[in-house]
Design an enzyme around this catalytic site. Structure first.
Site, PDB file in Angstrom:
ATOM      1  N   GLU A  38     -10.431  18.543  -6.974  1.00  0.00           N
ATOM      2  CA  GLU A  38      -9.382  19.565  -7.039  1.00  0.00           C
ATOM      3  C   GLU A  38      -9.029  19.802  -8.515  1.00  0.00           C
ATOM      4  OE1 GLU A  38      -5.856  17.902  -5.287  1.00  0.00           O
ATOM      5  OE2 GLU A  38      -4.800  19.819  -5.193  1.00  0.00           O
ATOM      6  N   LYS A 109      -5.476  26.470  -1.022  1.00  0.00           N
ATOM      7  CA  LYS A 109      -4.881  25.277  -0.390  1.00  0.00           C
ATOM      8  C   LYS A 109      -3.621  25.630   0.405  1.00  0.00           C
ATOM      9  CE  LYS A 109      -3.365  20.583  -1.704  1.00  0.00           C
ATOM     10  NZ  LYS A 109      -3.190  19.690  -2.870  1.00  0.00           N
ATOM     11  N   CYS A 142      -7.550  18.325  -0.807  1.00  0.00           N
ATOM     12  CA  CYS A 142      -6.694  17.146  -0.927  1.00  0.00           C
ATOM     13  C   CYS A 142      -5.705  16.977   0.225  1.00  0.00           C
ATOM     14  CB  CYS A 142      -5.996  17.149  -2.294  1.00  0.00           C
ATOM     15  SG  CYS A 142      -5.519  15.474  -2.799  1.00  0.00           S
ATOM     16  N   VAL A 169      -3.386  10.708  -4.875  1.00  0.00           N
ATOM     17  CA  VAL A 169      -2.537   9.676  -5.463  1.00  0.00           C
ATOM     18  C   VAL A 169      -2.042   8.686  -4.400  1.00  0.00           C
ATOM     19  CG1 VAL A 169      -1.826  10.981  -7.494  1.00  0.00           C
ATOM     20  CG2 VAL A 169      -0.533  11.246  -5.384  1.00  0.00           C
TER      21      VAL A 169
HETATM   22  C1  ACM Z   1      -2.866  16.220  -3.488  1.00  0.00           C
HETATM   23  O1  ACM Z   1      -2.822  17.047  -2.576  1.00  0.00           O
HETATM   24  N1  ACM Z   1      -3.350  16.534  -4.673  1.00  0.00           N
HETATM   25  C2  ACM Z   1      -2.424  14.841  -3.274  1.00  0.00           C
END
Ligand code: ACM
Length: 263
Positions: A38, A109, A142, A169
């Site tokens: 990402e 996203k 992510c 994370v």
């Molecule tokens: C994330 O969505 N970068 C944890």
């Protein structure tokens, strides 16, 4: 089919350096599909909306997508990679799909994580699947992993492989993707980054690495370490994802009961 990921430590804001690192590393790689993290060329921890706007790019006519297109053509591979996208005065945390024949698609996203909610607009593309010849691939980014609807939607739309650019994370995702793959009988390629960012006095974000490739049976074919750069390419048979039979009496997608899922 040869699929892989490149896990590395991007330097915030140094788009050219990060693109050069990726181009150098992929210059000798042979695969059909490569997934990058990402926001792999911009970095992740933005301090302000203005900073996001300064690094966000139009797609496909921005420098990151153009460089990815060059790479895809030169290396004869498909690439899925995350970048900050600027479109109609909005910024999206997006991922592009490019191939040897050119630009193929965009995903924005849907489920924004933490301070991304301050800087990005939630994606409006929905979850999409592309036929790249060797497989049908879907893209999620992510934190979309936290919403099983994302992977399920891609599976119902026919994805064999979930391409999953990430900057993880939280510690849970690598194990959670095992379940996403098992419950949908799909492969996944999660490409995470390593290193940390602690910009402008903000809380330190430590990226957990552990990029991985998982099978439709929920087997981790390979998981990278948490703190090392790594390029991994493996052979898979994506058609394994098309058999949704669980037992002679159970078919994963056929046996869904959507009328019971209405809220
Ligand atoms: C994330 O969505 N970068 C944890």
């Amino acid at each position: 089919m040869r699929v892989g990921f490149y896990q590395f430590n991007p330097v915030f804001g140094d788009v050219k350096r990060n693109l050069d690192v990726v181009a150098t590393r992929l210059a000798t790689a042979h695969c059909d599909l490569m997934v990058l993290p990402e926001l792999f060329a911009s970095g992740y921890q933005f301090l302000s909306k203005e900073e996001v706007e300064s690094l966000a790019e139009p797609v496909p006519d921005g420098p990151t997508t153009r460089r990815l297109l060059e790479l895809a053509r030169a290396r004869g591979m498909h690439l899925v990679a995350g970048l900050p996208e600027r479109h109609a005065n909005r910024c999206y945390n997006s991922a592009v799909l490019v191939g040897p024949s050119g630009f193929l698609g965009l995903y924005r996203k849907a489920h924004l994580f933490y301070e991304e909610t301050l800087f990005f607009t939630p994606g409006d593309t929905g979850f999409r699947v592309w036929d790249i010849g060797s497989a049908n691939i879907g893209i999620m980014v992510c934190f979309d992993w936290f919403y099983p609807e994302a992977a399920r939607t891609l599976a119902i739309k026919g994805a064999d492989i979930l391409c999953h650019p990430s900057n993880l994370v939280l510690p849970h995702c690598p194990d959670a993707m095992v379940t996403r793959c098992l419950e949908n009988h799909v492969f996944s390629v999660t490409a995470n980054r390593i290193g940390f960012e602690a910009r402008g006095g903000k809380d330190r974000l430590t990226y957990i690495g552990r990029s991985e490739i998982v099978t439709p049976q929920g087997r981790v074919l390979h998981r990278a370490p948490s703190d090392q750069e790594e390029l991994t390419i493996l052979d898979i048979d994506p058609t394994e994802a098309r058999n949704k039979s669980l037992t002679p009496y159970n078919d994963l997608l056929r046996d869904r009961q959507p009328h019971l899922y209405e809220i």
